[in-house]
Scaffold this motif. Sequence first.
Motif, mmCIF file in Angstrom:
data_model
loop_
_atom_site.group_PDB
_atom_site.id
_atom_site.type_symbol
_atom_site.label_atom_id
_atom_site.label_comp_id
_atom_site.label_asym_id
_atom_site.label_seq_id
_atom_site.Cartn_x
_atom_site.Cartn_y
_atom_site.Cartn_z
ATOM 1 N N LEU A 1 -4.308 -2.914 5.617
ATOM 2 C CA LEU A 1 -2.878 -3.100 5.873
ATOM 3 C C LEU A 1 -2.694 -4.228 6.892
ATOM 4 O O LEU A 1 -3.422 -4.294 7.885
ATOM 5 N N THR A 2 -1.737 -5.076 6.649
ATOM 6 C CA THR A 2 -1.359 -6.121 7.608
ATOM 7 C C THR A 2 -0.047 -5.737 8.260
ATOM 8 O O THR A 2 0.956 -5.527 7.564
ATOM 9 N N ASP B 1 7.389 -6.407 10.014
ATOM 10 C CA ASP B 1 7.522 -4.965 10.256
ATOM 11 C C ASP B 1 8.007 -4.676 11.668
ATOM 12 O O ASP B 1 8.719 -3.702 11.899
ATOM 13 N N THR C 1 -2.152 5.312 6.534
ATOM 14 C CA THR C 1 -2.966 4.941 5.394
ATOM 15 C C THR C 1 -4.361 4.507 5.831
ATOM 16 O O THR C 1 -4.541 3.974 6.937
ATOM 17 N N GLU D 1 2.758 2.737 10.650
ATOM 18 C CA GLU D 1 1.764 1.963 11.411
ATOM 19 C C GLU D 1 2.403 1.315 12.627
ATOM 20 O O GLU D 1 1.811 1.248 13.711
ATOM 21 N N MET E 1 0.838 -1.197 0.000
ATOM 22 C CA MET E 1 0.000 0.000 0.000
ATOM 23 C C MET E 1 0.878 1.254 0.000
ATOM 24 O O MET E 1 2.041 1.213 0.356
ATOM 25 N N VAL F 1 -6.606 -2.239 9.864
ATOM 26 C CA VAL F 1 -5.340 -2.943 10.128
ATOM 27 C C VAL F 1 -5.595 -4.335 10.708
ATOM 28 O O VAL F 1 -6.404 -4.504 11.623
ATOM 29 N N GLU G 1 4.643 3.113 4.849
ATOM 30 C CA GLU G 1 3.346 3.114 5.521
ATOM 31 C C GLU G 1 3.302 2.100 6.662
ATOM 32 O O GLU G 1 2.624 2.296 7.662
ATOM 33 N N LYS G 2 4.073 1.002 6.520
ATOM 34 C CA LYS G 2 4.096 0.021 7.602
ATOM 35 C C LYS G 2 4.983 0.488 8.754
ATOM 36 O O LYS G 2 4.696 0.201 9.921
ATOM 37 N N GLU H 1 -5.997 2.530 3.677
ATOM 38 C CA GLU H 1 -6.146 1.286 2.935
ATOM 39 C C GLU H 1 -5.936 0.078 3.854
ATOM 40 O O GLU H 1 -5.275 0.195 4.888
#
Length: 465
Positions: free
Chosen positions: A49-50, A107, A45, A357, A1, A79, A353-354, A47
């Motif tokens: 996300l994992t 991550d 984000t 997060e 993403m 998430v 983005e990760k 969107e």
Amino acid sequence: MRYPRRIGQLAAAALLVATSLTACGGDDGGTAGAPKAPADIPELTKEPLTLSFIWFDWPPAKALEAFANAEYTKERSNVTVKVNVVPNANWHDAMFTQFAARKTDFDIPILDSQHIGEAVTNGNILDITDFVKKNIDVNAYNPYLLAAYGQFPQAETGQRDENASLYGLPLLGDTWTMIYRKDLIGETPPATWDEMIAAAQKCQTENPGVSGLAFHQANGSDAAAVTYNTVNGVYGGNLWDSKARKIEGVINDAAGQEAMDVLVNKMKPLTAAGSGNWFIDEVNAAVAQGKACIAFNWIAASGGLLDPEQSTLGKTREEILQKLGFATLPKQKTDLVPLGGMGMHVSAYSSPEKQAEALNFMKWFEQADIQKKWAAAGGVPARTDALSSPEFLNAGPFNKVYADSVSRMRDMWNVPEYARLIDIENTNVNAALNGAKDPKTALNDIAKEQQAVLDSAGKKGGGGL
């Protein structure tokens, strides 16, 4: 993403620049190329996300995934949290093999406290010092816990250097608890290590088929080494002189030799046949099956002992607790206990983005109310207010043991050479426990071989201290 272009482009670029410093071997002031995380969390984000963790396979890993997906998603509904697990023996290599490739499928690596130096020196994780200053109440923690799970270079045990950088935050605190059969040795736990050995001997003699002791002996992870280090500590020994980077002549001094003698010649004979490769699961199985009078295990791994489906000691939790007691480790010449637990960190190779997060998750996780919920869910928090909370103290009979043990903790060497040092000690302690080496020879070999590792690293300019 990706970040929404108009909102998050600058923040994403900042993290990309930081990550590129690692790939190019950049330097953040002397601790190799650890890139810096921003003080402010970039725009998150919207969107799906994992967010992926990596840990070893044990109950807290499952508890973390369930807890995060139940609680964090209340704040971040897009998430999903995934905690990927590997066998304990493969934990270090599973992370550092990917770090070496500068590409990770996780991550948030959960590092043992002694892994931090290697990860920082190689630029594998983000420097979150500025982020912590802006977002985390550092005064909410025992200073040593904050240092142990995130600081590098490490301070002396029990101290924190406020000028040192932070690369992680506490995820799970831990130490050993003594587990004892109240119905076999009495309601009052032994107060000293010598008394514990005597009680185990008496219990074994009076109860055929039940071993006096059960503890970690395996040549894998840090199993046998932690056992020796624990006995070394309570008998007044030291693992090294950190300022002088000296191991030989320290770990194998008179106190160190006494500790090895106690472990091999007094404790080992009270263990079950075939226990030379026991670790967490095997010790728990011996306790649950009623085959050990006294055992030592990590608190975070002890919850299953109260499960009637896993135990022969009772049909209910209450019946099991009529037979099992949990206590802080006995004292001897000192009252030291092993520091366990782990911190969470941010992979330098995750997408922007990760990484954002991950920082947001860490800020969320370290809040007082979330730490208390984590405690109620089976976690071992590090915040002082959570440790003293009813949510934690009432969640398990061993939780007070942890709260009472924090001020007594001692860690190992927190240097980039940790993996080599622990392998040397595990191999030799395991050999002494299994009769493959004379105890004195094994300890002298540990001292000589570990000193050679430190000396070699020093000649290369390494060491981290």
